[in-house]
Motif scaffolding. Structure first.
Motif, mmCIF file in Angstrom:
data_model
loop_
_atom_site.group_PDB
_atom_site.id
_atom_site.type_symbol
_atom_site.label_atom_id
_atom_site.label_comp_id
_atom_site.label_asym_id
_atom_site.label_seq_id
_atom_site.Cartn_x
_atom_site.Cartn_y
_atom_site.Cartn_z
ATOM 1 N N UNK A 34 0.868 -1.180 0.000
ATOM 2 C CA UNK A 34 0.000 0.000 0.000
ATOM 3 C C UNK A 34 0.900 1.223 0.000
ATOM 4 N N UNK A 35 0.597 2.173 -0.873
ATOM 5 C CA UNK A 35 1.404 3.394 -0.996
ATOM 6 C C UNK A 35 0.605 4.592 -0.513
ATOM 7 N N UNK A 36 1.235 5.411 0.300
ATOM 8 C CA UNK A 36 0.616 6.646 0.806
ATOM 9 C C UNK A 36 1.444 7.817 0.317
ATOM 10 N N UNK A 37 0.796 8.765 -0.359
ATOM 11 C CA UNK A 37 1.507 9.929 -0.905
ATOM 12 C C UNK A 37 0.640 11.164 -0.765
ATOM 13 N N UNK A 81 -2.746 -10.341 -0.141
ATOM 14 C CA UNK A 81 -3.669 -9.336 -0.682
ATOM 15 C C UNK A 81 -4.789 -9.002 0.304
ATOM 16 N N UNK A 82 -5.181 -9.966 1.158
ATOM 17 C CA UNK A 82 -6.222 -9.664 2.154
ATOM 18 C C UNK A 82 -5.741 -8.593 3.128
ATOM 19 N N UNK A 83 -4.515 -8.752 3.613
ATOM 20 C CA UNK A 83 -3.938 -7.741 4.498
ATOM 21 C C UNK A 83 -3.754 -6.420 3.761
ATOM 22 N N UNK A 84 -3.449 -6.505 2.469
ATOM 23 C CA UNK A 84 -3.252 -5.289 1.667
ATOM 24 C C UNK A 84 -4.544 -4.462 1.614
ATOM 25 N N UNK A 85 -5.656 -5.117 1.338
ATOM 26 C CA UNK A 85 -6.938 -4.400 1.232
ATOM 27 C C UNK A 85 -7.349 -3.837 2.588
ATOM 28 N N UNK A 86 -7.153 -4.639 3.646
ATOM 29 C CA UNK A 86 -7.490 -4.149 4.991
ATOM 30 C C UNK A 86 -6.638 -2.937 5.365
ATOM 31 N N UNK A 91 -5.718 2.934 6.419
ATOM 32 C CA UNK A 91 -4.917 4.130 6.143
ATOM 33 C C UNK A 91 -5.750 5.216 5.467
ATOM 34 N N UNK A 92 -6.661 4.825 4.575
ATOM 35 C CA UNK A 92 -7.505 5.808 3.896
ATOM 36 C C UNK A 92 -8.350 6.583 4.900
ATOM 37 N N UNK A 93 -8.877 5.861 5.887
ATOM 38 C CA UNK A 93 -9.704 6.512 6.902
ATOM 39 C C UNK A 93 -8.859 7.399 7.815
ATOM 40 N N UNK A 94 -7.643 6.940 8.134
ATOM 41 C CA UNK A 94 -6.807 7.690 9.067
ATOM 42 C C UNK A 94 -6.135 8.892 8.418
#
Length: 608
Positions: A34-37, A81-86, A91-94
């Motif tokens: 997962x990438x956060x930018x 991939x399950x952990x990736x989606x979770x 992160x999107x919410x936070x």
């Protein structure tokens, strides 16, 4: 006679070690991540962002395989991939709407390989999976925008030269000018022809009115379309960089279409969001009267914005009251370059078109001593970059924006202003998603085809040439090692045509060893000693090997020069394979032969 000096043996050994080291990362595959930018291009990822992501994951009890920080953002490697989606949902919410959180794939290589720059080859869409978009550029829309700009330019020109007209209106891709007399129309015609040679002018009558119709000439129309397409290409490349995609394919297809391929991107919705992003510039006047009133400023900060004003934050967070009326927009910008002001501070130098220059000149002349706010709008967020006081009338179409925090930020802002907005609307007319499982299947098939081809060649060579066939097979393996290592060092993109080129290269590379072995056998049949036959075989076969490979190399260069897309990828791998095959067939195989037979002064026979 057949001995390499120590330095040459060590050099061959060192090259083999380097080849093995830079080939290894390709065997570890990729891991879901997962990438956060930051959403804003001028805002760079920082260690503080990395710490915030790590704290969020700890609070959610999410176990990860590592967190890294690079120029594209913070990347979290996960087990499946399950952990990736979770993790993405958490992160999107936070992180909120100010950050892009996207699914991605990153290399699973150990850290000790990554630390020395040993990275795997990039994989194309057909091997890695990802998304494919075909976008249609609205060329009539680009021409309509050009006609709108022409309409404003002609209106400003006629007013400046005091040529009276009844009306100016844009109709589709043409501009119609109405005059009360033929003399005035002729005067306007002469003026426009001298200032705008790209316009075709036609006379007509509408009752008592004299009509002058202006439209772009065919050459100018084509240039508008080409410029719009090129600007859209540049804009898309800038936006795709935010996804951290390795080797994306963004290229023109036909006269009005653009192909976008994003290998490794699993989040189609996020890719669409990034591609549709806009960035623009607005110049407005600051409401100085209310800015000097602390009560009005406090009320505006609490949400009670005075009528006719809007409030936006400066870089330091301080609110600024600006008037709703937009003085100038980014549409008038023809160029933006980073630089420095007279105090050696980072700045952006903007060049305006003729109409923008006239507007800016008039506004600055009428507002000397007042503040002018320069606003940057990106993804729905507006920020006051700077709000300088107008010291004097500014003409010539050259504007300088100061207030940049660094030279890097001035480069980012100038890039946004040059290509932050699309020159013409686009729509996605085709969308395909290649799943990672399909990519893995393609990799497996390509890998098996290369392995079984190699095994078949080794079997034939060992049976036919015995020990020398084994040496040839080992040099062929070294050839594959060198080729993959070079592609990894160059960070080339491997596609299915590239894998086909590797299989073809391995099949062709053995030809050089066949020539050498046959030459050695011929020398033995002529009565030469084994040691002399080895020397003559390598020396006399080299010219033939070089000639045959040069002709194939020329064909590869022609494919690269005249081809495009997969054909060029095939050509690159083919040409690199020719270079590695010459080295491995001549140098590596001879090093093996010398190591085995070179120290035997009275060699009775050769296993060939």
């Amino acid at each position: 006679m057949n001995r390499f000096p120590l330095w040459k043996n060590m050099l061959v050994g060192l090259i083999l070690l380097i080849g093995l080291t830079y080939t290894l990362p390709n065997f570890f595959g990729e891991a879901p991540a997962v990438q956060v930018a930051p959403n804003r291009s001028s805002e760079k990822p920082t260690p503080a962002l990395m710490q915030r992501v790590e704290a969020t994951l700890q609070a959610a009890n999410i176990t990860h395989k590592g967190i890294t920080l690079d120029a594209h953002g913070v990347r979290v490697r996960l087990a499946n991939t399950d952990e990736q989606i979770r993790t993405k949902d958490v992160l999107q919410q936070a992180m909120g709407p100010t950050y892009t959180v996207a699914l991605n794939l990153i290399s699973a290589s150990p850290s000790f390989l990554t630390s020395i720059g040993a990275l795997p080859m990039y994989l194309g869409l057909d091997l890695r999976g990802g998304v494919h978009f075909l976008l249609q550029v609205d060329m009539p829309g680009a021409l309509a925008k050009a006609a709108e700009r022409t309409s404003g330019d002609l209106r400003s020109l006629l007013r400046e030269k005091k040529v009276r007209y009844s009306a100016i209106a844009r109709e589709s891709e043409t501009v119609r000018l109405r005059f009360s007399s033929a003399e005035t129309r002729n005067e306007a015609r002469s003026l426009i022809e001298s200032q705008y040679p790209d316009l075709q002018l036609d006379d007509s009558n509408d009752g008592a009115d004299q009509i002058l119709t202006a439209r772009l000439k065919e050459v100018a129309r084509r240039k508008v379309g080409e410029d719009a397409l090129q600007q859209n290409l540049t804009t898309l490349r800038n936006r795709v960089n935010e996804l951290g995609v390795a080797e994306p394919v963004i290229q023109q297809q036909g006269a009005d279409r653009i192909v976008v391929q994003l290998p490794g991107v699993q989040d189609t919705a996020k890719a669409k969001e990034i591609l549709g992003r806009t960035a623009s510039l607005e110049i407005r006047m600051v409401d100085d009267e209310r800015m000097d009133d602390p009560a009005a400023l406090a009320a505006a900060a609490s949400g009670q914005v005075p009528f006719g004003d809007e409030v936006y934050p400066e870089r330091n967070g301080r609110p600024v009251l600006v008037k709703k009326e937009v003085v100038l927009t980014g549409e008038y910008i023809t160029n933006a370059q980073p630089g420095f002001d007279q105090n050696n501070r980072s700045a952006v130098h903007i060049t305006l078109d003729s109409r923008g220059a006239r507007i800016f000149k008039n506004v600055t002349r009428e507002n000397v001593g007042k503040r002018m706010a320069i606003l940057l709008i990106e993804k729905g967020r507006t920020e006051v970059v700077t709000a300088p006081v107008i010291q004097e009338e500014i003409g010539g179409g050259r504007v300088q924006i100061t207030g940049m925090d660094s030279a890097e930020e001035s480069r980012d802002v100038s890039l946004l202003l040059r290509s932050g907005a699309l020159a013409a609307p686009m729509e996605i007319i085709e969308e395909r998603t290649v799943g990672p499982s399909m990519g893995a299947e393609n990799i497996e098939k390509g890998f098996h085809s290369n392995i079984w081809g190699f095994v078949a060649v080794v079997f034939f060579m060992v049976v036919y040439y015995r020990i020398f066939g084994l040496f040839s097979s080992l040099s062929l393996a070294a050839n594959g090692l060198f080729l993959i290592a070079i592609l990894s060092m160059l960070q080339a993109t491997l596609t299915l045509p590239g894998m086909a080129a590797i299989a073809l290269t391995l099949g062709m590379a053995i030809d050089a060893n066949v020539l050498i072995n046959e030459r050695i056998r011929e020398e033995l049949r002529n009565g030469n000693t084994p040691q002399a036959s080895i020397t003559a075989g390598y020396d006399r076969a080299f010219g033939t090997i070089l000639d045959s490979n040069i002709t194939t190399f020329i064909a590869g260069i022609a494919l690269f020069w005249l081809g495009s897309g997969p054909v060029r990828g095939f050509a690159v791998v083919l040409c690199l394979g020719i270079l590695t095959s010459i080295f491995s067939a001549v140098t590596v195989s001879r090093a093996l032969v010398n190591f085995t037979y070179g120290r035997q002064a009275r060699l009775g026979k050769l296993a060939i």
